[in-house]
Design a protein around this motif. Sequence first.
Motif, PDB file in Angstrom:
ATOM      1  N   UNK A  27       2.035   5.497  17.812  1.00  0.00           N
ATOM      2  CA  UNK A  27       0.721   5.495  17.158  1.00  0.00           C
ATOM      3  C   UNK A  27      -0.382   5.817  18.167  1.00  0.00           C
ATOM      4  N   UNK A  39     -10.571   9.109   2.532  1.00  0.00           N
ATOM      5  CA  UNK A  39     -10.778   8.353   3.769  1.00  0.00           C
ATOM      6  C   UNK A  39      -9.661   8.676   4.760  1.00  0.00           C
ATOM      7  N   UNK A  40      -9.843   8.293   5.984  1.00  0.00           N
ATOM      8  CA  UNK A  40      -8.826   8.437   7.033  1.00  0.00           C
ATOM      9  C   UNK A  40      -8.362   7.034   7.381  1.00  0.00           C
ATOM     10  N   UNK A  41      -8.890   6.420   8.416  1.00  0.00           N
ATOM     11  CA  UNK A  41      -8.484   5.036   8.712  1.00  0.00           C
ATOM     12  C   UNK A  41      -9.409   4.005   8.076  1.00  0.00           C
ATOM     13  N   UNK A  92      -6.471  19.108   0.644  1.00  0.00           N
ATOM     14  CA  UNK A  92      -5.604  17.953   0.859  1.00  0.00           C
ATOM     15  C   UNK A  92      -6.387  16.710   0.464  1.00  0.00           C
ATOM     16  N   UNK A 103      -9.680  18.537   4.157  1.00  0.00           N
ATOM     17  CA  UNK A 103      -9.257  17.161   3.849  1.00  0.00           C
ATOM     18  C   UNK A 103     -10.327  16.423   3.049  1.00  0.00           C
ATOM     19  N   UNK A 141       0.839  -1.210   0.000  1.00  0.00           N
ATOM     20  CA  UNK A 141       0.000   0.000   0.000  1.00  0.00           C
ATOM     21  C   UNK A 141       0.866   1.249   0.000  1.00  0.00           C
ATOM     22  N   UNK A 142       0.278   2.314  -0.539  1.00  0.00           N
ATOM     23  CA  UNK A 142       0.923   3.630  -0.517  1.00  0.00           C
ATOM     24  C   UNK A 142      -0.158   4.695  -0.395  1.00  0.00           C
ATOM     25  N   UNK A 143       0.059   5.637   0.500  1.00  0.00           N
ATOM     26  CA  UNK A 143      -0.812   6.824   0.571  1.00  0.00           C
ATOM     27  C   UNK A 143      -0.076   8.007  -0.035  1.00  0.00           C
ATOM     28  N   UNK A 179      -6.516  12.790  -0.563  1.00  0.00           N
ATOM     29  CA  UNK A 179      -5.794  11.517  -0.450  1.00  0.00           C
ATOM     30  C   UNK A 179      -5.961  10.716  -1.739  1.00  0.00           C
ATOM     31  N   UNK A 223      -0.757  12.355  -1.157  1.00  0.00           N
ATOM     32  CA  UNK A 223      -1.673  13.468  -0.885  1.00  0.00           C
ATOM     33  C   UNK A 223      -1.436  14.598  -1.885  1.00  0.00           C
ATOM     34  N   UNK A 243      -0.099   9.605  18.721  1.00  0.00           N
ATOM     35  CA  UNK A 243      -0.027  10.554  17.594  1.00  0.00           C
ATOM     36  C   UNK A 243      -1.245  10.508  16.685  1.00  0.00           C
ATOM     37  N   UNK A 244      -1.781   9.298  16.488  1.00  0.00           N
ATOM     38  CA  UNK A 244      -2.867   9.132  15.516  1.00  0.00           C
ATOM     39  C   UNK A 244      -4.160   9.731  16.074  1.00  0.00           C
ATOM     40  N   UNK A 245      -4.870  10.439  15.203  1.00  0.00           N
ATOM     41  CA  UNK A 245      -6.145  11.039  15.608  1.00  0.00           C
ATOM     42  C   UNK A 245      -7.300  10.264  14.981  1.00  0.00           C
TER      43      UNK A 245
END
Lengths: 758, 139
Positions: free
Chosen positions: A687, A704-706, A309, A701, A295-297, A311, A299, A690-692
């Motif tokens: 994680x 998707x996020x998670x 922004x 934005x 996988x790769x994200x 994704x 932006x 830091x992760x929201x």
Amino acid sequence: MATHDETATAALSADEQALLDRFMHDNRLFYGPDPEIMRDHHIAPRSAEEVKVLGEALDPHRMHLVRGRVQSALDESFTMVEQMGAAPGAKWGDLITCVFTASGDLSQIASTGIVVFGAVCHYPIRFIRKYWMDDPSVGVREGDGFIHNDSRYGNIHNTDQSLIMPLYWEGRLLCWIASTIHEGENGAIEPGGMPAVAESRYDEGLKMCPFKIVENFRIRRDILNFLQNSVRDPKLQSEDMKVKLHAVLRLRERIRAVLEEFGPDYLVATLRKNLEDTEAEVRRRIAELPDGTVRLNTFIDGTLREHFLHKMAIAIHVKGDKMTFDLRGSGPELTNRSINSTVASLKTCLLTSLYQYVWPDLPHNMAMMSPIDVVTDRNSLHDCSNDVPTSMSLIPLFRSFTLLSAPMSKLAYSLPHRYTAMSANHYNQPATFVYGGLTQHNEVTGNFCADINGNGGGARENADGEHALSPVFGFMADTGEMEIAEEELPYVRLVAQELARDRMGFGKYRGGMGYEQMTTVKESSFWGFMTGQCGAKHPSAYGLFGGYASPAYPLAKIKGINIFEVLKDDPDLFKFSMVELMNEQAIPGGKYIVHDAGMAFEPCAEGEVYMICQGAGGGYGDVLQRDPALVLKDVEENLLSPALARDIFKVQFDAEALIVDAQATRAARDAERAARKRRGRPYLDFVAEWVTREPPADLPYFGCWDDPQLIYASPPGGTRVRMQAGRLQGVWMSNPKDRRIAELEAELASCRGAATTP
Amino acid sequence: MKVAITEYLEIDLERELWQCRECGHDLGPARGNYKEGLLVYDRDPREIHRPLLDPAKYAYTFSPDPRWCALLEYYCPGCGTMVETEYTVPGHPPVRDFELDIDALKAQWAARGEPDGQPQVPQPRARAHHHPHHGGKRR
């Protein structure tokens, strides 16, 4: 009681259904883009004729001769277009000549051509076959030629114009031949054919669905006149249509010579075998990859009108000889912004990505993508509906050209052999000036500069990236001769192509660098520029295996001056460096402006200075493993400042002699590795903190996020909405100027309130 | 048998472990996320991509905007090698970039046999000069 639908279904006999189908077929109000054609990137099944000829015992050596002769013909016709074409794109290799099977599958292209131009053309050929071939008012005959440019019918964007011709032999349609050029000007709301400010498809200029423009080998003058009347540069429109026609006619002549010598069966069999052999080899190469998912994200940070922004992510699934590119989870299409793309265009760019960065040794035809499935969310930015503008589709499409290099490197690194080097991202933004206005020859024009073709190459597993190598979409297009451009156009390059110091993707191997471009205008009563480069807040070309990305590129300009007077009166004030000019602000009276490099068309007065920077490729590997001698070579060549050599690469050296202190460098690098271990935190702890749960509330934005099923859309100045992945709807964006006015009005009201408060 | 998966990562197929190729440090189960075995640092991207235009004068400087761009650096806890970088959005869950079918990988390599070092990267063919120089000999 039966429902209406049940009644209708039950009431129709087979004959009646056939009658209804026939009626509907004969009475179509409008032939729009056909989803059956536009969503299918696979090669067609063998035709009856292909089944027959491939069942015969044809000599493979003779087939190879046929392939070579067709290739020579393609290369010859390509050279003709390149030598005679009027568009900057034609002069510097942004074009194609190609051959398709009778079914419309792209089988062979000119060796140095742009594969994506050929790949998109199979869509309009299928349209012509399906809708015009049997239409008594149109028909397809020997000597006919068709033109198209609308990306909804198969194109990258509407600047590109095709000339498509059927090739008959003894009354049989044997194949199709075509040429496409990035023409530029097309009568859109901004000059140059790639309007960033287009808010609807009706701002995009010419929208040619495939139609007949050539009959009996001659261009229809009445239709040509209509096209000339629709664009800013009627000379360009006429000249390049003739160039393409005559190149295609030469191609036809050469292929007919092949037919006379080898017979039609050999041509049909060879064109089909090109595809089937390529498809079989791709399946074999997929099967040798490890099964699993990578996988790769990425932006995208702007619409060219404002920052947002977006994704754009990919998951590649491999199982056996099956591979799927899964691009779901992206944000929705934008109903009044021009950076949407059709999925048909996207797939041809993914095809190019494979050719450019994964399997460059395979034949260039459309069968490369045929065994691969592509999954997208409908109505997303890169799988848009037919109702939204797509004139700056390059923003997601340039990204897609590099989307595969990192994840495919992750899949292929373990293989016991290499087809090419693993590489970080080639720079992937259309970084150039688009222009329009009145030339010194008193002609109206609009187009783009070939500097777009100088994207920096990504660093490789065994070497640095090449500077200003090629456009991300093709390996052989050139950046052009500035003197030739200046003869025709009133812009003057104060700095044409100066490699931009310190703007590199750092790594064990560094990315190839881009160059600064500094331009102005002379001897024009009206001239202007636009640009279409994103990545001023979030870099667009990422590194690989610990390498860093390209920098973030803005645009700079000095308004309100005449640089020619400065050069005459006090030339020392001028610096051949964007950074020095802008930081020192030494030219008096100038208005010094820096903003993101997505600029709507604006007038440039004589002597005002506009500056952009072509981008660098991403870096490969850990910076602490870069050979100190290579670091100092970059310092010596003024590509890297001594400070960054010390700070980023931790190389210690004598500043005057430029000699490495090997022992001190080892110590500095050991100290940095120890520092990393001290400052780095265990992944799970990091994680957890830091992760929201959601994207930051103040970021516009999209995507998707998670959870890939939950898509956010947060238009600037608007309300964040959440959508289900399979049910995306377009998002309307407010006008950036209206938002700015609202901000200023609020500020004014606040000031007035403060002033009246006792 | 150990199979190189990236420049800095390999999988020990017998032990089913991710490992650092530089120092051999175990980074966790091969069926899991190798990042869980690494250290992470949330680097201010402006420290790497330094401002070139004066930040006191301009909002855009060639540096990424840290509100829009986070740069995660992943280090091997054994040797401090930077195994990966990830450019993302502040707060975005880090991507799980590898999810390999380890059973299939084992079968694939059982058929291939032990890896024979780092594969050769094909080099572009050097083209001989094809035009004679004035007065010179054709090479």
